[in-house]
Design an enzyme around this catalytic site. Structure first.
Site, PDB file in Angstrom:
ATOM      1  N   ASP A 184       0.982  -1.141   0.167  1.00 45.28           N
ATOM      2  CA  ASP A 184       0.096   0.077   0.048  1.00 45.28           C
ATOM      3  C   ASP A 184       0.888   1.211  -0.066  1.00 45.28           C
ATOM      4  O   ASP A 184       2.020   1.078   0.056  1.00 45.28           O
ATOM      5  CB  ASP A 184      -1.026   0.029   1.094  1.00 45.28           C
ATOM      6  CG  ASP A 184      -2.303   0.826   1.123  1.00 45.28           C
ATOM      7  OD1 ASP A 184      -2.147   1.982   0.527  1.00 45.28           O
ATOM      8  OD2 ASP A 184      -3.300  -0.070   0.770  1.00 45.28           O
ATOM      9  N   HIS A 226     -12.289  -0.281  -8.686  1.00 43.95           N
ATOM     10  CA  HIS A 226     -13.343   0.723  -9.003  1.00 43.95           C
ATOM     11  C   HIS A 226     -12.637   2.170  -8.519  1.00 43.95           C
ATOM     12  O   HIS A 226     -12.923   3.222  -9.243  1.00 43.95           O
ATOM     13  CB  HIS A 226     -14.578   0.825  -8.185  1.00 43.95           C
ATOM     14  CG  HIS A 226     -14.218   0.919  -6.712  1.00 43.95           C
ATOM     15  ND1 HIS A 226     -14.490   0.021  -5.751  1.00 43.95           N
ATOM     16  CD2 HIS A 226     -13.901   2.032  -5.842  1.00 43.95           C
ATOM     17  CE1 HIS A 226     -14.153   0.323  -4.653  1.00 43.95           C
ATOM     18  NE2 HIS A 226     -13.850   1.650  -4.888  1.00 43.95           N
TER      19      HIS A 226
HETATM   20  C1  LIG Z   1     -10.693   1.407  -0.753  1.00 41.25           C
HETATM   21  S1  LIG Z   1      -9.041   1.155  -0.155  1.00 41.25           S
HETATM   22  C2  LIG Z   1      -9.473  -0.891   0.250  1.00 41.25           C
HETATM   23  C3  LIG Z   1      -8.752  -1.285   1.141  1.00 41.25           C
HETATM   24  C4  LIG Z   1      -8.522  -2.705   1.502  1.00 41.25           C
HETATM   25  N1  LIG Z   1      -8.146  -3.571   0.245  1.00 41.25           N
HETATM   26  C5  LIG Z   1      -9.936  -3.297   1.966  1.00 41.25           C
HETATM   27  O1  LIG Z   1     -10.527  -3.840   1.107  1.00 41.25           O
HETATM   28  O2  LIG Z   1     -10.500  -2.593   3.128  1.00 41.25           O
HETATM   29  C6  LIG Z   1      -8.024   1.080  -1.350  1.00 41.25           C
HETATM   30  C7  LIG Z   1      -6.453   1.068  -0.623  1.00 41.25           C
HETATM   31  O3  LIG Z   1      -5.617   0.899  -2.066  1.00 41.25           O
HETATM   32  C8  LIG Z   1      -4.620   1.931  -1.893  1.00 41.25           C
HETATM   33  N2  LIG Z   1      -4.012   2.372  -2.895  1.00 41.25           N
HETATM   34  C9  LIG Z   1      -4.770   2.998  -3.929  1.00 41.25           C
HETATM   35  N3  LIG Z   1      -4.037   3.296  -5.057  1.00 41.25           N
HETATM   36  C10 LIG Z   1      -2.872   2.806  -4.810  1.00 41.25           C
HETATM   37  C11 LIG Z   1      -1.656   2.605  -5.440  1.00 41.25           C
HETATM   38  N4  LIG Z   1      -1.597   3.068  -6.654  1.00 41.25           N
HETATM   39  N5  LIG Z   1      -0.426   1.799  -5.041  1.00 41.25           N
HETATM   40  C12 LIG Z   1      -0.674   1.206  -3.657  1.00 41.25           C
HETATM   41  N6  LIG Z   1      -1.995   1.192  -2.932  1.00 41.25           N
HETATM   42  C13 LIG Z   1      -2.867   2.079  -3.294  1.00 41.25           C
HETATM   43  C14 LIG Z   1      -5.147   3.037  -0.769  1.00 41.25           C
HETATM   44  O4  LIG Z   1      -4.070   3.507   0.026  1.00 41.25           O
HETATM   45  C15 LIG Z   1      -6.240   2.131   0.100  1.00 41.25           C
HETATM   46  O5  LIG Z   1      -5.622   1.735   1.055  1.00 41.25           O
END
Ligand SMILES: C[S@@+](CC[C@H](N)C(=O)[O-])C[C@H]1O[C@@H](n2cnc3c(N)ncnc32)[C@H](O)[C@@H]1O
Length: 321
Positions: A184, A226
């Site tokens: 992350d 999404h």
């Molecule tokens: C909606 S959250 C989902 C977190 C977890 N997977 C869940 O289902 O509860 C999206 C996660 O993806 C991470 N994220 C978004 N874009 C990212 C990227 N380009 N690289 C790494 N992590 C990313 C965000 O920091 C966040 O923790």
């Protein structure tokens, strides 16, 4: 009232999407444009000076809330908009929309007129409180998701965009032979490390820009797709395929829209928020299955996860061929 029903009611009450969609439809003159007959999103966008992809997301949401009808690719006014939102004696547009657009409506209006903002140079982490709320959800849903899978022979889980590690921890708890790596963004990883037990490893990285850890036989992508724009969503599915060992399993949990993308209603409305934010939207199950097949996944099937109505997301499983 049970907890699932309470959650659903509160999410519904907190949703400013229907009012924003109605306001933007009126301000753009969308209902008036449809007074002469049905039109495609591209035709509407041309006539209204809007972005075609964004206008389609708006129109799908307006179908979801009953203000338009869709016979793909054409949209038409529903009875209520034909009665009161096209020019004429019964016109109510100036009563339902007053003053300058504010908040969600202003953001949506800008996105529909101009299209998504330029792609930021670096991925943006979620607000901390939302990260924590998703972690609490994962503590409830993670054990149920883990139970619905058979990972007894799996050894290494990669949780891509795994947030604070709630799902990864639940998977390791359910499968004692499993260890997990969570990838992350740096600020999220820092907090995840504080919460995690010894079986979770956290790696800072951007899943679209940085190489992912190798040697994993299960990849989880929960609530990730999404948040990506369409071309990045397709690319991410390829990245997940590359990260897996041959024969490995992808677990993809997300909103899966019906083919016309007007249902489920909450997904069509969530797409408005995504459009005005990261410039993404919720994808149809067909689109996602298409990306999985293009990336080389086989045996795509849906996992049956009993969340007692808690989780409106669905879970697709796919094997790296
Ligand atoms: C909606 S959250 C989902 C977190 C977890 N997977 C869940 O289902 O509860 C999206 C996660 O993806 C991470 N994220 C978004 N874009 C990212 C990227 N380009 N690289 C790494 N992590 C990313 C965000 O920091 C966040 O923790």
């Amino acid at each position: 009232m049970d907890e699932a029903a309470a959650r659903s009611k509160l999410f519904d009450l907190a949703d400013d999407g229907p009012a924003a969609a109605l306001g933007v439809g009126v301000r753009l003159g969308l209902f008036a444009a449809l007074a002469g007959g049905s039109m495609s999103a591209a035709e509407l966008a041309r006539g209204l000076g809007a972005d075609s992809g964004a206008l389609e997301v708006l129109a799908d949401a307006l179908v979801a809330v009953g203000l338009l009808e869709k016979d793909a690719p054409l949209y038409a006014n529903a009875e209520v908009t034909a009665a009161c939102l096209v020019p004429g004696a019964a016109y109510l547009g100036d009563r339902v929309v007053t003053g300058r657009p504010r908040g969600a409506e202003a953001r949506l209006l800008r996105a529909v007129r101009e299209g998504p903002r330029p792609v930021p140079s670096a991925a943006v982490p979620l607000p901390r409180a939302l990260s924590r709320a998703l972690y609490r959800d994962a503590q409830v849903l993670g054990p149920r998701l883990a139970q619905s899978l058979d990972l007894a022979r799996s050894r290494h889980l990669l949780d891509v965009g795994g947030g604070l590690g709630g799902y990864a921890a639940a998977f390791c708890e359910a499968y004692p032979e499993l260890r997990a790596t969570v990838v992350d963004l740096p600020s999220v990883v820092r907090e995840g490390r504080r919460l995690a037990g010894p079986r979770l490893e956290f790696v800072e990285g951007d899943f679209l820009r940085d190489p992912l850890p190798r040697g994993c036989d299960v990849v989880l992508a929960s609530d990730i797709l999404h948040g990506q724009r369409p071309s990045d969503a397709a690319r991410l599915v390829c990245v997940l395929h590359d990260a897996l060992e041959p024969g490995g399993l992808l677990v993809l949990r997300d909103v899966l829209m019906e083919r016309e993308r007007t249902a489920p209603r909450w997904g069509a409305l969530f797409s408005l928020t995504l459009l005005a934010g990261p410039g993404s939207r919720c994808y149809a199950e067909d689109e996602v299955r298409g990306w999985l097949a293009e990336a080389g996944f086989v045996d795509v099937r849906e996992a049956v996860v009993d969340t007692e109505g808690w989780d409106p997301n669905r879970v697709l499983l796919a094997t790296k061929g």
